[in-house]
Write an enzyme that holds these catalytic residues in place. Structure first.
Site, PDB file in Angstrom:
ATOM      1  N   SER A  34       0.775  -1.212  -0.068  1.00 51.82           N
ATOM      2  CA  SER A  34       0.011   0.064  -0.005  1.00 51.82           C
ATOM      3  C   SER A  34       0.958   1.339  -0.027  1.00 51.82           C
ATOM      4  O   SER A  34       1.879   1.266   0.306  1.00 51.82           O
ATOM      5  CB  SER A  34      -0.669  -0.098   1.140  1.00 51.82           C
ATOM      6  OG  SER A  34      -1.386  -1.251   1.410  1.00 51.82           O
TER       7      SER A  34
ATOM      8  N   SER B 271       1.763   5.420  -1.890  1.00 56.20           N
ATOM      9  CA  SER B 271       1.998   6.147  -3.287  1.00 56.20           C
ATOM     10  C   SER B 271       3.163   5.441  -3.998  1.00 56.20           C
ATOM     11  O   SER B 271       3.044   5.241  -5.094  1.00 56.20           O
ATOM     12  CB  SER B 271       2.396   7.458  -2.927  1.00 56.20           C
ATOM     13  OG  SER B 271       3.456   7.469  -2.150  1.00 56.20           O
ATOM     14  N   THR B 272       4.219   4.879  -3.311  1.00 53.02           N
ATOM     15  CA  THR B 272       5.308   4.292  -4.176  1.00 53.02           C
ATOM     16  C   THR B 272       4.896   2.950  -4.993  1.00 53.02           C
ATOM     17  O   THR B 272       5.257   2.576  -5.894  1.00 53.02           O
ATOM     18  CB  THR B 272       6.555   4.063  -3.276  1.00 53.02           C
ATOM     19  OG1 THR B 272       6.855   5.058  -2.584  1.00 53.02           O
ATOM     20  CG2 THR B 272       7.637   3.548  -4.041  1.00 53.02           C
TER      21      THR B 272
ATOM     22  N   ASP C  93       6.202  -3.804  -1.568  1.00 50.87           N
ATOM     23  CA  ASP C  93       5.693  -2.969  -0.605  1.00 50.87           C
ATOM     24  C   ASP C  93       6.576  -1.665  -0.513  1.00 50.87           C
ATOM     25  O   ASP C  93       7.561  -1.652  -0.784  1.00 50.87           O
ATOM     26  CB  ASP C  93       5.473  -3.518   0.764  1.00 50.87           C
ATOM     27  CG  ASP C  93       4.265  -2.895   1.383  1.00 50.87           C
ATOM     28  OD1 ASP C  93       3.809  -3.324   2.108  1.00 50.87           O
ATOM     29  OD2 ASP C  93       3.730  -1.797   0.907  1.00 50.87           O
TER      30      ASP C  93
ATOM     31  N   ALA D 290       7.568   1.443   2.533  1.00 57.08           N
ATOM     32  CA  ALA D 290       8.169   1.512   3.913  1.00 57.08           C
ATOM     33  C   ALA D 290       8.184   3.063   4.159  1.00 57.08           C
ATOM     34  O   ALA D 290       8.289   3.844   3.411  1.00 57.08           O
ATOM     35  CB  ALA D 290       9.423   0.901   4.008  1.00 57.08           C
TER      36      ALA D 290
ATOM     37  N   LYS E  61       6.761   0.454   8.978  1.00 58.27           N
ATOM     38  CA  LYS E  61       5.607   0.645   8.199  1.00 58.27           C
ATOM     39  C   LYS E  61       4.305   0.564   8.867  1.00 58.27           C
ATOM     40  O   LYS E  61       4.289   0.702  10.172  1.00 58.27           O
ATOM     41  CB  LYS E  61       5.606  -0.926   7.200  1.00 58.27           C
ATOM     42  CG  LYS E  61       6.689  -0.839   6.223  1.00 58.27           C
ATOM     43  CD  LYS E  61       6.753  -2.187   5.834  1.00 58.27           C
ATOM     44  CE  LYS E  61       5.464  -2.744   4.920  1.00 58.27           C
ATOM     45  NZ  LYS E  61       4.723  -1.527   4.095  1.00 58.27           N
ATOM     46  N   GLY E  62       3.247   1.219   8.047  1.00 55.64           N
ATOM     47  CA  GLY E  62       1.942   1.561   8.667  1.00 55.64           C
ATOM     48  C   GLY E  62       1.544   2.853   8.465  1.00 55.64           C
ATOM     49  O   GLY E  62       0.563   3.231   8.875  1.00 55.64           O
ATOM     50  N   GLY E  63       2.189   3.734   8.005  1.00 57.06           N
ATOM     51  CA  GLY E  63       1.904   5.002   7.628  1.00 57.06           C
ATOM     52  C   GLY E  63       0.514   5.303   7.058  1.00 57.06           C
ATOM     53  O   GLY E  63      -0.399   6.150   7.145  1.00 57.06           O
TER      54      GLY E  63
ATOM     55  N   GLU F  44      -0.308  -5.982   5.348  1.00 57.59           N
ATOM     56  CA  GLU F  44       1.075  -5.866   4.736  1.00 57.59           C
ATOM     57  C   GLU F  44       2.058  -6.985   5.244  1.00 57.59           C
ATOM     58  O   GLU F  44       2.671  -7.572   4.710  1.00 57.59           O
ATOM     59  CB  GLU F  44       1.724  -4.540   5.060  1.00 57.59           C
ATOM     60  CG  GLU F  44       1.067  -3.494   4.061  1.00 57.59           C
ATOM     61  CD  GLU F  44       1.540  -2.016   4.429  1.00 57.59           C
ATOM     62  OE1 GLU F  44       1.804  -1.823   5.500  1.00 57.59           O
ATOM     63  OE2 GLU F  44       1.186  -1.017   3.613  1.00 57.59           O
TER      64      GLU F  44
HETATM   65  O1  DER Z   1       1.937   2.011   5.343  1.00 53.60           O
HETATM   66  C1  DER Z   1       2.818   1.546   4.689  1.00 53.60           C
HETATM   67  O2  DER Z   1       3.920   0.894   5.190  1.00 53.60           O
HETATM   68  C2  DER Z   1       3.088   1.810   3.219  1.00 53.60           C
HETATM   69  O3  DER Z   1       3.792   1.050   2.602  1.00 53.60           O
HETATM   70  C3  DER Z   1       3.368   3.519   3.116  1.00 53.60           C
HETATM   71  O4  DER Z   1       3.719   4.049   4.283  1.00 53.60           O
HETATM   72  C4  DER Z   1       4.577   3.559   2.423  1.00 53.60           C
HETATM   73  O5  DER Z   1       4.184   4.982   1.756  1.00 53.60           O
HETATM   74  P1  DER Z   1       4.707   5.909   0.563  1.00 53.60           P
HETATM   75  O6  DER Z   1       4.898   4.798  -0.408  1.00 53.60           O
HETATM   76  O7  DER Z   1       3.389   6.672   0.197  1.00 53.60           O
HETATM   77  O8  DER Z   1       5.899   6.635   0.801  1.00 53.60           O
END
Ligand code: DER
Length: 244
Positions: free
Chosen positions: A31, A33-34, A90, A92, A103-105, A112
């Protein structure tokens, strides 16, 4: 713009290097944006590499992203028992020098992690802003370690995290999305626990992770790590989109 192009380049390289050359496969998709750039790159691969593959999302955003590219979805609970995911990609929020991650933002840390731990290979793609020597570096990721908790336990867990050394513990608000706290896809709350910058050392992250997980009410937390007592979701490799 610079960040976006850094993410895109890192994503393209990660897919080029680690997307399996022989189908069919199960592929985990995280999850944030990356990961959008990772799925864009996968969608551009020859259809012989993707047509028979099942893509396992880690939340509604991840699922919508895959559907928008007409890629086949398989919910993680439908992965046959004993089967493993060939590769999981994924993002981070923070990555240390040993590739331990916070992770978990995006509030999908449980999904995940349950995908990452069933993957033969876990690949993280992040831009250069996420790189730290050790985790909980305030200039890299100031929000702290996301901890998913059973809603009724959040006051108790808050107190226990503070006893563990957290300097600030916030019940993640729903923000513009909803009144009241953020509720995860699993119906839980999230506590963002800020800890002082961790020291370097093989088991520092592992020991903090075990202490957090040991608190009654904690469902899961955002530390993806390895250590002498075993592997808990630390990526084998990470691709960092670097500044030009
Ligand atoms: O929640 C998460 O761990 C996601 O991978 C995420 O926080 C990564 O965020 P970004 O790809 O938008 O920087």
């Amino acid at each position: 713009k610079l960040i976006n192009s850094a993410k895109q380049l890192a994503a393209q390289t990660a897919v080029r290097d680690h997307y399996p050359k022989s189908p069919p496969n199960y592929i985990g998709v995280g999850s944030g944006s990356t990961i959008v750039h990772v799925v864009d790159s996968i969608a551009k691969l020859d259809s012989s590499l993707t047509a028979t593959t099942k893509f396992i999302p880690t939340g509604f955003q991840s699922k919508q992203l895959l559907l928008s590219h007409n890629l086949q979805i398989l919910d993680i609970d439908l992965l046959p028992a004993g089967e493993s995911i060939s590769v999981a990609f994924d993002g981070a929020d923070e990555v240390d020098s040993q590739l331990n991650c916070i992770k978990g933002g995006g509030a999908c840390l449980f999904q995940e992690k349950i995908v990452a731990v069933q993957a033969q290979k876990f690949v993280v793609v992040a831009d250069f802003r996420k790189v730290s020597t050790t985790l909980c570096t305030p200039t890299t990721w100031p929000s702290g370690i996301p901890v998913e908790v059973v809603p009724s336990s959040y006051p108790y867990v808050t107190a226990k995290l503070t006893k563990l050394g957290a300097t600030n513990v916030v019940l993640r608000p729903g923000g513009k999305a909803k009144a009241g706290p953020c509720v995860t896809d699993n119906g839980n709350f999230l506590l963002d626990a800020v800890f002082p910058t961790l020291l370097e050392g093989e088991d520092i992250v592992q020991d903090l992770a075990a202490a957090i997980k040991g608190i009654v009410g904690v469902v899961e937390h955002g530390l993806f790590y390895g250590g002498s007592k075993g592997w808990q979701g630390r990526p084998e490799i990470a691709y960092f989109g670097m500044e030009d």
